[in-house]
Design an enzyme around this catalytic site. Structure first.
Site, PDB file in Angstrom:
ATOM      1  N   HIS A  92       1.894   8.051   7.317  1.00 57.53           N
ATOM      2  CA  HIS A  92       1.148   7.678   6.111  1.00 57.53           C
ATOM      3  C   HIS A  92      -0.358   7.690   6.362  1.00 57.53           C
ATOM      4  O   HIS A  92      -0.804   7.608   7.501  1.00 57.53           O
ATOM      5  CB  HIS A  92       1.567   6.282   5.630  1.00 57.53           C
ATOM      6  CG  HIS A  92       1.238   6.050   4.192  1.00 57.53           C
ATOM      7  ND1 HIS A  92       0.669   4.895   3.715  1.00 57.53           N
ATOM      8  CD2 HIS A  92       1.394   6.873   3.111  1.00 57.53           C
ATOM      9  CE1 HIS A  92       0.509   5.012   2.401  1.00 57.53           C
ATOM     10  NE2 HIS A  92       0.925   6.196   2.012  1.00 57.53           N
ATOM     11  N   ASP A  93      -1.111   7.804   5.287  1.00 52.80           N
ATOM     12  CA  ASP A  93      -2.580   7.768   5.310  1.00 52.80           C
ATOM     13  C   ASP A  93      -3.184   8.932   6.088  1.00 52.80           C
ATOM     14  O   ASP A  93      -4.160   8.764   6.831  1.00 52.80           O
ATOM     15  CB  ASP A  93      -3.065   6.407   5.834  1.00 52.80           C
ATOM     16  CG  ASP A  93      -2.526   5.263   4.989  1.00 52.80           C
ATOM     17  OD1 ASP A  93      -2.779   5.261   3.776  1.00 52.80           O
ATOM     18  OD2 ASP A  93      -1.816   4.385   5.527  1.00 52.80           O
TER      19      ASP A  93
ATOM     20  N   SER B  56       4.358  -3.460  18.107  1.00 50.19           N
ATOM     21  CA  SER B  56       4.983  -2.150  18.252  1.00 50.19           C
ATOM     22  C   SER B  56       5.141  -1.697  19.716  1.00 50.19           C
ATOM     23  O   SER B  56       6.233  -1.264  20.111  1.00 50.19           O
ATOM     24  CB  SER B  56       4.180  -1.127  17.438  1.00 50.19           C
ATOM     25  OG  SER B  56       4.665   0.159  17.644  1.00 50.19           O
TER      26      SER B  56
ATOM     27  N   ASP C 275       7.119  -5.016  12.424  1.00 54.14           N
ATOM     28  CA  ASP C 275       5.760  -5.486  12.105  1.00 54.14           C
ATOM     29  C   ASP C 275       5.560  -6.824  12.811  1.00 54.14           C
ATOM     30  O   ASP C 275       6.489  -7.646  12.840  1.00 54.14           O
ATOM     31  CB  ASP C 275       5.617  -5.664  10.574  1.00 54.14           C
ATOM     32  CG  ASP C 275       4.168  -5.677  10.120  1.00 54.14           C
ATOM     33  OD1 ASP C 275       3.377  -6.444  10.690  1.00 54.14           O
ATOM     34  OD2 ASP C 275       3.832  -4.938   9.194  1.00 54.14           O
TER      35      ASP C 275
ATOM     36  N   GLY D 145       5.097  -0.916  10.512  1.00 50.87           N
ATOM     37  CA  GLY D 145       4.140  -1.365   9.500  1.00 50.87           C
ATOM     38  C   GLY D 145       4.807  -1.606   8.165  1.00 50.87           C
ATOM     39  O   GLY D 145       4.875  -0.720   7.319  1.00 50.87           O
TER      40      GLY D 145
ATOM     41  N   HIS E 238      -3.961   1.531  12.177  1.00 49.10           N
ATOM     42  CA  HIS E 238      -4.546   2.831  11.857  1.00 49.10           C
ATOM     43  C   HIS E 238      -5.753   3.175  12.726  1.00 49.10           C
ATOM     44  O   HIS E 238      -6.384   4.208  12.534  1.00 49.10           O
ATOM     45  CB  HIS E 238      -4.948   2.877  10.377  1.00 49.10           C
ATOM     46  CG  HIS E 238      -3.768   2.982   9.442  1.00 49.10           C
ATOM     47  ND1 HIS E 238      -2.528   2.474   9.747  1.00 49.10           N
ATOM     48  CD2 HIS E 238      -3.640   3.531   8.217  1.00 49.10           C
ATOM     49  CE1 HIS E 238      -1.690   2.713   8.744  1.00 49.10           C
ATOM     50  NE2 HIS E 238      -2.353   3.357   7.799  1.00 49.10           N
TER      51      HIS E 238
ATOM     52  N   PHE F  92       0.834  -1.199   0.000  1.00 50.70           N
ATOM     53  CA  PHE F  92       0.000   0.000   0.000  1.00 50.70           C
ATOM     54  C   PHE F  92       0.871   1.252   0.000  1.00 50.70           C
ATOM     55  O   PHE F  92       0.886   2.007   0.982  1.00 50.70           O
ATOM     56  CB  PHE F  92      -0.920  -0.012   1.222  1.00 50.70           C
ATOM     57  CG  PHE F  92      -1.686  -1.308   1.392  1.00 50.70           C
ATOM     58  CD1 PHE F  92      -2.761  -1.601   0.558  1.00 50.70           C
ATOM     59  CD2 PHE F  92      -1.313  -2.236   2.354  1.00 50.70           C
ATOM     60  CE1 PHE F  92      -3.474  -2.794   0.705  1.00 50.70           C
ATOM     61  CE2 PHE F  92      -2.015  -3.423   2.506  1.00 50.70           C
ATOM     62  CZ  PHE F  92      -3.098  -3.715   1.679  1.00 50.70           C
TER      63      PHE F  92
ATOM     64  N   ARG G 276      -0.888   5.538  20.222  1.00 49.10           N
ATOM     65  CA  ARG G 276       0.155   4.886  21.021  1.00 49.10           C
ATOM     66  C   ARG G 276       1.497   4.929  20.282  1.00 49.10           C
ATOM     67  O   ARG G 276       2.538   5.205  20.874  1.00 49.10           O
ATOM     68  CB  ARG G 276      -0.256   3.444  21.299  1.00 49.10           C
ATOM     69  CG  ARG G 276       0.454   2.772  22.455  1.00 49.10           C
ATOM     70  CD  ARG G 276      -0.153   1.420  22.710  1.00 49.10           C
ATOM     71  NE  ARG G 276      -0.341   0.706  21.443  1.00 49.10           N
ATOM     72  CZ  ARG G 276      -1.226  -0.250  21.240  1.00 49.10           C
ATOM     73  NH1 ARG G 276      -2.028  -0.647  22.215  1.00 49.10           N
ATOM     74  NH2 ARG G 276      -1.338  -0.841  20.074  1.00 49.10           N
TER      75      ARG G 276
ATOM     76  N   SER H 261       7.101  -0.349   1.209  1.00 46.26           N
ATOM     77  CA  SER H 261       7.748   0.894   1.678  1.00 46.26           C
ATOM     78  C   SER H 261       9.172   0.617   2.157  1.00 46.26           C
ATOM     79  O   SER H 261      10.048   1.483   2.066  1.00 46.26           O
ATOM     80  CB  SER H 261       6.922   1.532   2.797  1.00 46.26           C
ATOM     81  OG  SER H 261       6.628   0.584   3.816  1.00 46.26           O
TER      82      SER H 261
END
Ligand code: SAH
Ligand code: MG
Length: 216
Positions: free
Chosen positions: A174-175, A129, A76, A51, A149, A22, A156, A57
């Site tokens: 991101h996003d 994480s 991740d 992530g 997300h 993504f 956090r 990425s």
């Protein structure tokens, strides 16, 4: 396709573009540039991504790390976010380990990093994480937040990880969708928190990617 940013090997970039995941190409290119700038501002410090999924990425950031003589920690748990689970919008059924009955993106991640020739520059951290953050002390040249997300995981990650960004380093999120019609709020909320904290300032915006600089 445009040639991509200076310093990014076109062969490696083609691997990133072809990888599953993504990350639109223009935003990946912006991540690479952020990595170059971060490494110049904070020499020797590593990058950390929250992530990685199948490593898309990670190729852009890993290429910037390699070029700068540093490394990317790619964090991740590889079990997927809420929206990657069966029945959700972003589920990819072939990424489920049939014996375990859960998502497992780690094999695909390893193949992506291998095929891009970045195994020496990208170090996988497989875990949740908050667990890793609880033991982390190393200053970061660059932090990329693209993990869970939802409201709780996004805030956090912001709270636990952004204190590790070294002065002059980069925080990438991101996003980030200013218009709620385009997507969920938490990444936008933590972007705003970063600005309102006074610790970070805007550097660039590309699609839903925001790059900020940690003030000195
Ligand atoms: N950056 C990727 C996309 C990441 S998707 C790309 O370029 O394609 C979000 C990822 O965050 C998923 O792989 C999911 O497993 C991971 N994730 C979500 N919550 C997490 C958590 N609490 N700890 C570790 N990883 C998490
Ligand atoms: Mg994302």
């Amino acid at each position: 396709m445009s040639p991509g940013p200076a310093g990014l090997d076109p062969t490696v970039r083609a691997k990133a573009v072809a990888a599953r995941g993504f990350m639109p190409t223009d935003e990946g290119d912006a991540l690479f540039v952020a990595g170059q700038e971060a490494a110049a501002a904070v020499p020797g410090a590593p990058f950390l991504e929250i992530g990685s999924y199948c490593g898309k990425s990670s190729v852009w950031l890993g290429a910037a790390a390699r070029e700068s003589g540093t490394v990317l920690f790619a964090l991740d748990h590889h079990r997927g976010s809420e929206e990657n689970q069966p029945g959700w919008e972003w589920h990819e059924p072939d990424l489920v380990d049939p014996e375990v009955g859960k998502m497992d993106t780690l094999p695909r991640f390893r193949r992506t990093v291998h095929d891009a020739g970045l195994e020496a520059s990208v170090v996988a951290l497989v875990g949740a994480s908050p667990v890793v953050a609880g033991h982390w002390t190393t200053p970061l040249a660059l932090l990329f937040i693209d993990g869970g997300h939802g409201r709780e995981p996004a805030h956090r990650d912001y709270e636990q990880w952004t204190p590790h960004v070294a002065p002059g380093g980069r925080l990438c999120i991101h996003d980030v969708f200013p218009d709620p019609a385009d997507g969920g709020r938490p990444p936008f909320e933590i972007y705003q928190r970063a600005l309102e904290s006074g610790r970070f300032e805007d550097v660039s915006a590309t699609g839903s990617l925001r790059v900020l600089r940690r003030r000195s």
